[in-house]
Design a protein around this motif. Structure first.
Motif, PDB file in Angstrom:
ATOM      1  N   ILE A 134      -2.563 -30.701   1.727  1.00 31.44           N
ATOM      2  CA  ILE A 134      -2.696 -29.996   2.105  1.00 31.44           C
ATOM      3  C   ILE A 134      -3.413 -28.159   1.828  1.00 31.44           C
ATOM      4  CG2 ILE A 134      -1.373 -27.474   3.791  1.00 31.44           C
ATOM      5  CD1 ILE A 134       0.907 -28.576   3.666  1.00 31.44           C
ATOM      6  N   ILE A 135      -4.737 -28.116   2.107  1.00 29.90           N
ATOM      7  CA  ILE A 135      -5.853 -27.491   1.547  1.00 29.90           C
ATOM      8  C   ILE A 135      -6.130 -26.250   2.503  1.00 29.90           C
ATOM      9  CG2 ILE A 135      -8.240 -28.175   0.058  1.00 29.90           C
ATOM     10  CD1 ILE A 135      -7.149 -30.734   1.107  1.00 29.90           C
ATOM     11  N   GLY A 136      -6.356 -25.055   1.520  1.00 30.97           N
ATOM     12  CA  GLY A 136      -6.465 -24.000   1.962  1.00 30.97           C
ATOM     13  C   GLY A 136      -8.670 -24.111   1.832  1.00 30.97           C
ATOM     14  N   VAL A 137      -8.785 -23.673   3.076  1.00 32.50           N
ATOM     15  CA  VAL A 137     -10.172 -24.099   3.121  1.00 32.50           C
ATOM     16  C   VAL A 137     -11.061 -22.996   3.359  1.00 32.50           C
ATOM     17  CG1 VAL A 137     -10.376 -26.062   2.843  1.00 32.50           C
ATOM     18  CG2 VAL A 137      -9.616 -24.860   5.611  1.00 32.50           C
ATOM     19  N   GLY A 138     -10.267 -21.556   4.434  1.00 35.31           N
ATOM     20  CA  GLY A 138     -10.469 -19.603   4.644  1.00 35.31           C
ATOM     21  C   GLY A 138     -10.682 -20.883   6.211  1.00 35.31           C
ATOM     22  N   SER A 139     -11.259 -19.709   7.067  1.00 31.02           N
ATOM     23  CA  SER A 139     -11.233 -19.331   8.262  1.00 31.02           C
ATOM     24  C   SER A 139     -12.645 -19.657   8.496  1.00 31.02           C
ATOM     25  CB  SER A 139     -10.592 -18.242   8.838  1.00 31.02           C
ATOM     26  OG  SER A 139     -11.460 -17.508   8.441  1.00 31.02           O
ATOM     27  N   GLY A 140     -13.131 -19.865  10.122  1.00 30.05           N
ATOM     28  CA  GLY A 140     -14.469 -19.319  10.494  1.00 30.05           C
ATOM     29  C   GLY A 140     -15.473 -20.700   9.771  1.00 30.05           C
ATOM     30  N   ALA A 141     -16.397 -19.973   9.324  1.00 30.31           N
ATOM     31  CA  ALA A 141     -17.560 -21.474   9.235  1.00 30.31           C
ATOM     32  C   ALA A 141     -17.552 -21.612   7.496  1.00 30.31           C
ATOM     33  CB  ALA A 141     -19.420 -19.814   8.828  1.00 30.31           C
ATOM     34  N   ALA A 142     -16.087 -21.432   7.209  1.00 32.28           N
ATOM     35  CA  ALA A 142     -15.823 -22.153   5.712  1.00 32.28           C
ATOM     36  C   ALA A 142     -14.977 -23.394   6.606  1.00 32.28           C
ATOM     37  CB  ALA A 142     -15.566 -21.608   4.724  1.00 32.28           C
ATOM     38  N   ALA A 143     -13.917 -22.631   7.215  1.00 36.66           N
ATOM     39  CA  ALA A 143     -13.607 -24.280   7.409  1.00 36.66           C
ATOM     40  C   ALA A 143     -14.338 -25.470   7.862  1.00 36.66           C
ATOM     41  CB  ALA A 143     -13.034 -23.387   8.409  1.00 36.66           C
ATOM     42  N   VAL A 144     -14.943 -24.640   9.205  1.00 34.13           N
ATOM     43  CA  VAL A 144     -15.974 -25.912   9.901  1.00 34.13           C
ATOM     44  C   VAL A 144     -16.958 -26.782   9.201  1.00 34.13           C
ATOM     45  CG1 VAL A 144     -18.001 -26.077  11.562  1.00 34.13           C
ATOM     46  CG2 VAL A 144     -16.045 -24.314  11.703  1.00 34.13           C
ATOM     47  N   ALA A 145     -17.373 -25.977   7.624  1.00 36.51           N
ATOM     48  CA  ALA A 145     -17.981 -26.698   7.122  1.00 36.51           C
ATOM     49  C   ALA A 145     -17.324 -27.685   6.015  1.00 36.51           C
ATOM     50  CB  ALA A 145     -18.830 -25.945   6.087  1.00 36.51           C
TER      51      ALA A 145
END
Length: 333
Positions: A158-169
Motif C-alpha cells: 500500500i503506497i501513498g500517492v496523493g490525489s488528482g494529477a499526482a495519483a494519475v501520474a
C-alpha cells in the motif's frame, strides 16, 4: 461627489474586512468529494457571512487534516466522516456538522493490461496499490476489501500517492499497479486511456456492492470544544456551505467548473467537467446527516481497526444536524 462616494465605499469595505471573524479551514485534497467547500469560497458565500477564511490544502490526504485539527492548528476540517469514528475510539471528540458528500466517490482503477480481476480477489496478491495517504478513507477501502476476501495486508504493498494529477501520474509511470482514488483522478485515468475502473463505488449501488450500504464521506468537522466556544462562527460556516450545496444542485457541471479558480482544475477543462458530472450524484442536497447511513463506515472500520472494534462508539455524538437545521429555517438567499 463621485470621488467621495468611492472613498466611502472603500472605507465601508475596510470596516467590513476589519470586523470579519477569522476561521482557519483545512482541506485534505482537492478531490471532488470536497468540492462544495471551494465552490462556497469561490462564490463568496463565506465572505457574505462575514467570515475571513484562511485555507490550507494538505495534498497528502484527509489524515493530515485530522492531525492538524487535533493539534489545534486549524479550526474546521474538510475531511471524511469516518475520521470522527476513528477519533472517538481514541477518546477524542470530533464532530461533523455539515455533510458534503453523502456517498463514497471512490474507485479502484488499474492499467489497461492489469491481470487483477475483482471476480477473483486473489489476483490482487503482489500488487502495488496507490492510496491518497495512510489512514485515509482510500486506505480504509483497500483494507476492507482485503478483509472481505480473507486476504492479508501483507499480500499487497500500500503506497501513498496523493490525489488528482499526482495519483494519475503514479499509475501512468508504473509506480503502482492499482489506484484507489476519487474524481477527478478516476475520470482522467479513463479519458486519457491510461487505464480502466475495476471497482466503482460512486453510485449508490456501487457503494452497496462494496460496503453493503451508503458510505458518507466528505463533511465539515471540528472538535466539540471549538464548536462549543464558537457556535456563531460554526453557524456562519454552515450557512455558506449549505448555500453552496443548493447552488450546485441547481447548476450544471460546466457552470460549476466555470466558478472554480484555474489552479483547482486538474487536467484539461473538458475532462474535469466530465469528472464533476460523474461526481454530482454523491453530493448532499441539504447538508444533513442520515443516521442510518453512518452505520456503514462504523461497520467497515470495525472490520480491520482494532481500536474501533474494541471501543463503544456512540454515533450520535459523531455528528450534529443542529446547525444545518438552523440554516434551513432561514429565508432563502
Amino acid at each position: 461627489m463621485r470621488k467621495y462616494l468611492l472613498a466611502a465605499t472603500a472605507l465601508c469595505a475596510l470596516a467590513a474586512s476589519a470586523n470579519a471573524e477569522s476561521v482557519r479551514m483545512s482541506v485534505g485534497s482537492y478531490n471532488l468529494n470536497n468540492l462544495p467547500f471551494p465552490v462556497a469560497a469561490s462564490l463568496g458565500y463565506y465572505k457574505d457571512e462575514g467570515l475571513d477564511v484562511t485555507t490550507e490544502n494538505f495534498a497528502q490526504g484527509g489524515s493530515k487534516v485530522l492531525q492538524a485539527l487535533v493539534a489545534g492548528s486549524t479550526d474546521v476540517a474538510v475531511g471524511f466522516y469516518d475520521h470522527t469514528i476513528q477519533m472517538q475510539s481514541q477518546n477524542k471528540h470530533v464532530v461533523g456538522f455539515v455533510m458534503l458528500a453523502r456517498n463514497s466517490g471512490l474507485v479502484l482503477a488499474g492499467t489497461n493490461d492489469t491481470d487483477f480481476d475483482p471476480a477473483k480477489p486473489e489476483t490482487i496478491k503482489g500488487k502495488k496499490v496507490g492510496i491518497t495517504s495512510p489512514g485515509s478513507s482510500s486506505d480504509f477501502f483497500i483494507r476492507y476489501y482485503l478483509k472481505q476476501h480473507n486476504l492479508s495486508e501483507d499480500d499487497i504493498s500500500i503506497i501513498g500517492v496523493g490525489s488528482g494529477a499526482a495519483a494519475v501520474a503514479a499509475l501512468q509511470q508504473g509506480k503502482i499497479d492499482l489506484l484507489v482514488n476519487y474524481d477527478p483522478a478516476a475520470t482522467i485515468v479513463v479519458e486519457r486511456g491510461l487505464g480502466k475502473i475495476l471497482i466503482d463505488a460512486r453510485s449508490d449501488q456501487g457503494a452497496k456492492d462494496v460496503y453493503g450500504g451508503i458510505y458518507p464521506t466528505s463533511v465539515l468537522y471540528a472538535t466539540q470544544e471549538y464548536i462549543d466556544a464558537n457556535p456563531e462562527v460554526v453557524q456562519k460556516v454552515t450557512n455558506a456551505t449549505v448555500r453552496a450545496l443548493h447552488w450546485m444542485k441547481a447548476h450544471s457541471a460546466e457552470e460549476i467548473v466555470e466558478k472554480l479558480p484555474d489552479d483547482f482544475v486538474s487536467g484539461d477543462k473538458q475532462t474535469y467537467i466530465k469528472a464533476v458530472e460523474a461526481a454530482k450524484a454523491i453530493f448532499s442536497e441539504d447538508g444533513k446527516f442520515v443516521p442510518g447511513d453512518l452505520e456503514t463506515p462504523l461497520m467497515v472500520l470495525k472490520s480491520f481497526n482494532d481500536a474501533v472494534a474494541k471501543a463503544t462508539i456512540d454515533l450520535n455524538t459523531t455528528y450534529t444536524n443542529t446547525f444545518v437545521e438552523a440554516t434551513a429555517s432561514k429565508p432563502a438567499q
